[in-house]
Scaffold this motif. Sequence first.
Motif, PDB file in Angstrom:
ATOM      1  N   UNK A  63      -6.461   8.867  -3.194  1.00  0.00           N
ATOM      2  CA  UNK A  63      -5.128   8.359  -2.946  1.00  0.00           C
ATOM      3  C   UNK A  63      -4.809   8.630  -1.497  1.00  0.00           C
ATOM      4  N   UNK A  64      -3.729   8.115  -1.020  1.00  0.00           N
ATOM      5  CA  UNK A  64      -3.472   8.149   0.403  1.00  0.00           C
ATOM      6  C   UNK A  64      -4.010   6.873   1.010  1.00  0.00           C
ATOM      7  N   UNK A  65      -4.485   6.929   2.241  1.00  0.00           N
ATOM      8  CA  UNK A  65      -5.028   5.717   2.825  1.00  0.00           C
ATOM      9  C   UNK A  65      -6.503   5.862   3.189  1.00  0.00           C
ATOM     10  N   UNK A  66      -7.168   6.899   2.689  1.00  0.00           N
ATOM     11  CA  UNK A  66      -8.599   7.092   2.914  1.00  0.00           C
ATOM     12  C   UNK A  66      -9.312   7.331   1.589  1.00  0.00           C
ATOM     13  N   UNK A  67     -10.586   6.965   1.549  1.00  0.00           N
ATOM     14  CA  UNK A  67     -11.435   7.307   0.416  1.00  0.00           C
ATOM     15  C   UNK A  67     -11.312   6.410  -0.797  1.00  0.00           C
ATOM     16  N   UNK A  68     -10.932   5.163  -0.630  1.00  0.00           N
ATOM     17  CA  UNK A  68     -10.787   4.266  -1.767  1.00  0.00           C
ATOM     18  C   UNK A  68     -12.138   3.760  -2.252  1.00  0.00           C
ATOM     19  N   UNK A  69     -12.287   3.579  -3.557  1.00  0.00           N
ATOM     20  CA  UNK A  69     -13.541   3.034  -4.100  1.00  0.00           C
ATOM     21  C   UNK A  69     -13.604   1.523  -3.878  1.00  0.00           C
ATOM     22  N   UNK A  70     -14.812   0.965  -3.943  1.00  0.00           N
ATOM     23  CA  UNK A  70     -15.018  -0.471  -3.781  1.00  0.00           C
ATOM     24  C   UNK A  70     -14.216  -1.294  -4.789  1.00  0.00           C
ATOM     25  N   UNK A  71     -13.914  -0.719  -5.947  1.00  0.00           N
ATOM     26  CA  UNK A  71     -13.175  -1.458  -6.977  1.00  0.00           C
ATOM     27  C   UNK A  71     -11.782  -1.877  -6.495  1.00  0.00           C
ATOM     28  N   UNK A  72     -11.254  -1.224  -5.472  1.00  0.00           N
ATOM     29  CA  UNK A  72      -9.938  -1.578  -4.945  1.00  0.00           C
ATOM     30  C   UNK A  72      -9.925  -2.973  -4.330  1.00  0.00           C
ATOM     31  N   UNK A  73     -11.071  -3.462  -3.921  1.00  0.00           N
ATOM     32  CA  UNK A  73     -11.127  -4.770  -3.269  1.00  0.00           C
ATOM     33  C   UNK A  73     -12.013  -5.748  -4.039  1.00  0.00           C
ATOM     34  N   UNK A  74     -12.321  -5.426  -5.296  1.00  0.00           N
ATOM     35  CA  UNK A  74     -13.140  -6.322  -6.111  1.00  0.00           C
ATOM     36  C   UNK A  74     -12.501  -7.695  -6.209  1.00  0.00           C
ATOM     37  N   UNK A  75     -13.250  -8.728  -5.868  1.00  0.00           N
ATOM     38  CA  UNK A  75     -12.755 -10.097  -5.937  1.00  0.00           C
ATOM     39  C   UNK A  75     -11.927 -10.547  -4.748  1.00  0.00           C
ATOM     40  N   UNK A  76     -11.648  -9.669  -3.804  1.00  0.00           N
ATOM     41  CA  UNK A  76     -10.846 -10.041  -2.627  1.00  0.00           C
ATOM     42  C   UNK A  76     -11.715 -10.778  -1.600  1.00  0.00           C
TER      43      UNK A  76
END
Length: 130
Positions: A63-76
């Motif tokens: 959480x925050x603005x660092x360390x997000x998994x690839x699933x956050x942008x799936x299909x984008x």
Amino acid sequence: MHFDWAGFDLMAGLCDRAIAQMAWNVYLANPGPGGELQVFRRPGTRPGLTKAEAEARGPEVVFGNYGFPDSMVGGCQRATIGVGAGDLVIFMNRHFHRVADLVPPEAAQDRVAISAHIVGLDDGTFHDFS
């Protein structure tokens, strides 16, 4: 993967005045294949951990603005921007973005870039910060 946003990256007193932001990178060395900048058509919106806080807590914290998994942008939709020595890239860094792995991974120690942010404030002025 992460996003940047001056609204919580700037110091108190300025963070509430940010209305727009971009980043610029000048690449001085990018050895081997890989290292492309990938920018996704999905802006990050919620403040949270700083980069230092996220690194201190470890990779299990997302959480925050660092360390997000690839699933956050799936299909984008995404733009993949190849970079080489001497290239200048300007992009909307509030959108999720990451750097593709270099091949071999050890080449990352020889990658050199200069980066900074440009923020537009509510009074119409622009400022840079890093």
